[in-house]
Write a protein that holds these residues in place. Structure first.
Motif, PDB file in Angstrom:
ATOM      1  N   ASP A   1       5.826  14.125   0.186  1.00 18.18           N
ATOM      2  CA  ASP A   1       4.841  13.135  -0.038  1.00 18.18           C
ATOM      3  C   ASP A   1       5.129  11.965   0.677  1.00 18.18           C
ATOM      4  O   ASP A   1       4.207  11.306   1.219  1.00 18.18           O
ATOM      5  CB  ASP A   1       4.888  12.602  -1.534  1.00 18.18           C
ATOM      6  N   GLU A   2       6.348  11.593   0.754  1.00 16.11           N
ATOM      7  CA  GLU A   2       6.626  10.240   1.534  1.00 16.11           C
ATOM      8  C   GLU A   2       6.175  10.643   2.993  1.00 16.11           C
ATOM      9  O   GLU A   2       5.755   9.445   3.861  1.00 16.11           O
ATOM     10  CB  GLU A   2       8.094  10.073   1.353  1.00 16.11           C
TER      11      GLU A   2
ATOM     12  N   VAL B   1       3.975  12.378   4.354  1.00 12.53           N
ATOM     13  CA  VAL B   1       2.276  12.518   4.549  1.00 12.53           C
ATOM     14  C   VAL B   1       1.941  11.116   4.403  1.00 12.53           C
ATOM     15  O   VAL B   1       1.060  10.543   5.158  1.00 12.53           O
ATOM     16  CB  VAL B   1       2.026  13.340   3.342  1.00 12.53           C
ATOM     17  N   GLU B   2       2.505  10.181   3.388  1.00  7.11           N
ATOM     18  CA  GLU B   2       1.722   8.966   3.164  1.00  7.11           C
ATOM     19  C   GLU B   2       2.340   7.916   4.402  1.00  7.11           C
ATOM     20  O   GLU B   2       1.525   7.088   4.843  1.00  7.11           O
ATOM     21  CB  GLU B   2       2.576   8.388   1.873  1.00  7.11           C
TER      22      GLU B   2
ATOM     23  N   LEU C   1      -6.202   9.358   3.419  1.00  7.61           N
ATOM     24  CA  LEU C   1      -5.073   9.401   2.596  1.00  7.61           C
ATOM     25  C   LEU C   1      -5.576   9.692   1.162  1.00  7.61           C
ATOM     26  O   LEU C   1      -6.153   8.773   0.713  1.00  7.61           O
ATOM     27  CB  LEU C   1      -3.692   8.361   2.505  1.00  7.61           C
TER      28      LEU C   1
ATOM     29  N   ALA D   1      -5.065  11.926  -2.686  1.00  6.25           N
ATOM     30  CA  ALA D   1      -4.266  12.897  -3.605  1.00  6.25           C
ATOM     31  C   ALA D   1      -5.440  14.133  -3.699  1.00  6.25           C
ATOM     32  O   ALA D   1      -6.613  13.760  -4.005  1.00  6.25           O
ATOM     33  CB  ALA D   1      -3.978  12.327  -4.962  1.00  6.25           C
TER      34      ALA D   1
ATOM     35  N   CYS E   1      -4.792  13.449   5.536  1.00 11.09           N
ATOM     36  CA  CYS E   1      -3.690  13.421   4.753  1.00 11.09           C
ATOM     37  C   CYS E   1      -3.764  13.582   3.254  1.00 11.09           C
ATOM     38  O   CYS E   1      -4.480  12.940   2.875  1.00 11.09           O
ATOM     39  CB  CYS E   1      -2.814  12.398   4.887  1.00 11.09           C
TER      40      CYS E   1
ATOM     41  N   THR F   1      -1.918  14.648  -0.421  1.00 11.48           N
ATOM     42  CA  THR F   1      -0.776  14.630  -1.296  1.00 11.48           C
ATOM     43  C   THR F   1      -1.028  15.743  -2.509  1.00 11.48           C
ATOM     44  O   THR F   1      -2.395  15.871  -3.120  1.00 11.48           O
ATOM     45  CB  THR F   1      -0.098  13.492  -1.825  1.00 11.48           C
ATOM     46  N   ASP F   2      -0.080  16.445  -3.025  1.00 12.54           N
ATOM     47  CA  ASP F   2      -0.044  17.056  -4.276  1.00 12.54           C
ATOM     48  C   ASP F   2      -0.944  18.212  -4.366  1.00 12.54           C
ATOM     49  O   ASP F   2      -2.045  18.452  -5.227  1.00 12.54           O
ATOM     50  CB  ASP F   2      -0.341  16.092  -5.331  1.00 12.54           C
TER      51      ASP F   2
ATOM     52  N   ALA G   1      -0.375  17.906   4.749  1.00 16.63           N
ATOM     53  CA  ALA G   1      -0.602  18.001   3.195  1.00 16.63           C
ATOM     54  C   ALA G   1       0.926  18.232   2.750  1.00 16.63           C
ATOM     55  O   ALA G   1       1.792  18.818   3.408  1.00 16.63           O
ATOM     56  CB  ALA G   1      -1.231  19.210   2.984  1.00 16.63           C
ATOM     57  N   SER G   2       1.194  17.685   1.440  1.00  8.34           N
ATOM     58  CA  SER G   2       2.259  17.828   0.550  1.00  8.34           C
ATOM     59  C   SER G   2       1.853  18.878  -0.575  1.00  8.34           C
ATOM     60  O   SER G   2       0.503  19.005  -0.809  1.00  8.34           O
ATOM     61  CB  SER G   2       2.933  16.843   0.064  1.00  8.34           C
TER      62      SER G   2
END
Length: 363
Positions: A245-246, A248-249, A260, A262, A289, A291-292, A321-322
């Motif tokens: 996550d870090e 990607v952010e 960005l 979620a 980008c 996350t999750d 992506a994460s």
């Protein structure tokens, strides 16, 4: 001598797709009926057939001949053809056979490349030929109304429909009627799909109840089979694993034009935006980008994600992506159901975009 210090990348507030609710006016829908950026420069001679698949070479030959045969199409690009759209057209001759071609094959065999090449090869000015996805075509009818859509497209020489899929009975009747009107006006048709025209709707709704409409659609097209493997993954490594996550952010905050979001929140947001506006949703975005990333919870959400994946791929927008890898987005029940080819196409395209994503040095 000391090594000069490297400056830290400039951080900025990333864009958010979830904050966007684009409105697309009808005139923009019509103006944008051209091949998307990824396919703007493709031509028949840039298509590289797989030597092991004769159907790919045969498709190029057949489509080249089809384009050449459109020089005398009514509706047309001859002097005054555009004016005839508004002040009356000459009567189009009754078609003697299928007035269209239909590229059927698996995902990743280059069908969209071939369809865009046909659009470019057709000898008519851009205003007299149209290119769009099936969902964009149905939304055009919603925006303009049925009769105005017939008038707008009825003076064209060629209509190209990418990703031709029938997901509900209403679309079946609507598109069958629309294409019948356009063929009567002398418009040539070309389409791509992962399903033969006579099999559209199978596994999705009670297609037997709409057999007449489906058979009517099929009668407009000469099917061309395009066999082969997914070119996006020939000889290439597997998709890169998801990032933390870090990472990607941080990438989103240090990459110009990055968004960005979620992943679960984005899926919820897609339900509030019509799929025909997903192209406008990513206007100006250079990297997405997420996350999750996790498995998609239901069929309706999955089908919306397929459309977003197509628009990202068309516009060559990398995806970082994460969470879970993209090949785990859709559960076994989805991958074995009536929409499985759509889901495999989405996995293929998202995997290709994941390979294109770049993490700034030092991340």
């Amino acid at each position: 001598m000391p090594t000069p210090a490297t400056s830290a990348p400039t951080e900025r507030e990333p864009l958010s797709l979830c904050s966007r609710e684009p409105h697309v006016p009808a005139d923009r829908l019509v103006a944008e009926m051209v091949p998307p950026p990824r396919f703007d420069s493709v031509r028949f001679d840039t298509y590289v057939p797989d030597p092991k698949q004769s159907s790919q070479r045969e498709a190029v030959t057949a489509l080249s001949a089809f384009a050449a045969g459109l020089t005398a199409a009514p509706g047309d690009g001859t002097a005054g053809g555009g004016l005839r759209r508004f002040f009356g057209r000459r009567q189009a001759p009754a078609p003697t056979g299928p007035r269209g071609v239909y590229l059927d094959g698996g995902y990743g065999v280059g069908k969209t490349h071939l369809l865009a090449s046909l659009w470019h090869a057709t000898p008519a000015e851009p205003a007299l030929k149209a290119f769009g996805t099936f969902v964009e075509l149905t939304h055009l009818v919603g925006a303009l109304g049925f009769q105005q859509t017939v008038r707008t497209l009825g003076g064209h020489r060629l209509l190209c429909i990418d990703e031709f899929e029938l997901d509900d009975p209403g679309d079946t009747v609507l598109v069958s009627t629309l294409l019948g009107k356009l063929v009567d006006s002398g418009v040539a048709l070309a389409a791509t799909s992962n399903t033969l025209p006579g099999k559209l709707g199978e596994g999705r709704f009670a297609s037997a109840d709409f057999l007449r409409e489906i058979q009517g659609l099929s009668a407009h097209f000469r099917p061309l089979r395009v066999d082969g493997e997914d070119y996006r993954h020939r000889g290439l490594p597997e998709a890169p694993p998801p990032f933390a996550d870090e990472v990607v952010e941080r990438t989103a905050r240090t990459t110009e034009g990055a968004s960005l979001d979620a992943f679960p929140a984005l899926l919820d947001h897609l339900a509030r935006v019509h799929p025909s506006r997903y192209g406008a949703l990513i206007d100006g975005v250079r990297t997405v980008c997420l996350t999750d990333v996790r498995p998609v919870p239901d069929q309706s959400t999955a089908l919306r994600l397929v459309v977003l994946a197509d628009r990202l791929y068309d516009r060559e927008v990398p995806v970082l992506a994460s969470g879970m890898p993209f090949d785990r987005l859709f559960g076994e029940e989805m991958l074995n159901g009536g929409y499985r080819k759509k889901y495999f196409r989405a996995i293929s395209r998202l995997t290709a975009l994941a390979r294109d994503a770049k993490v700034p040095a030092g991340q």
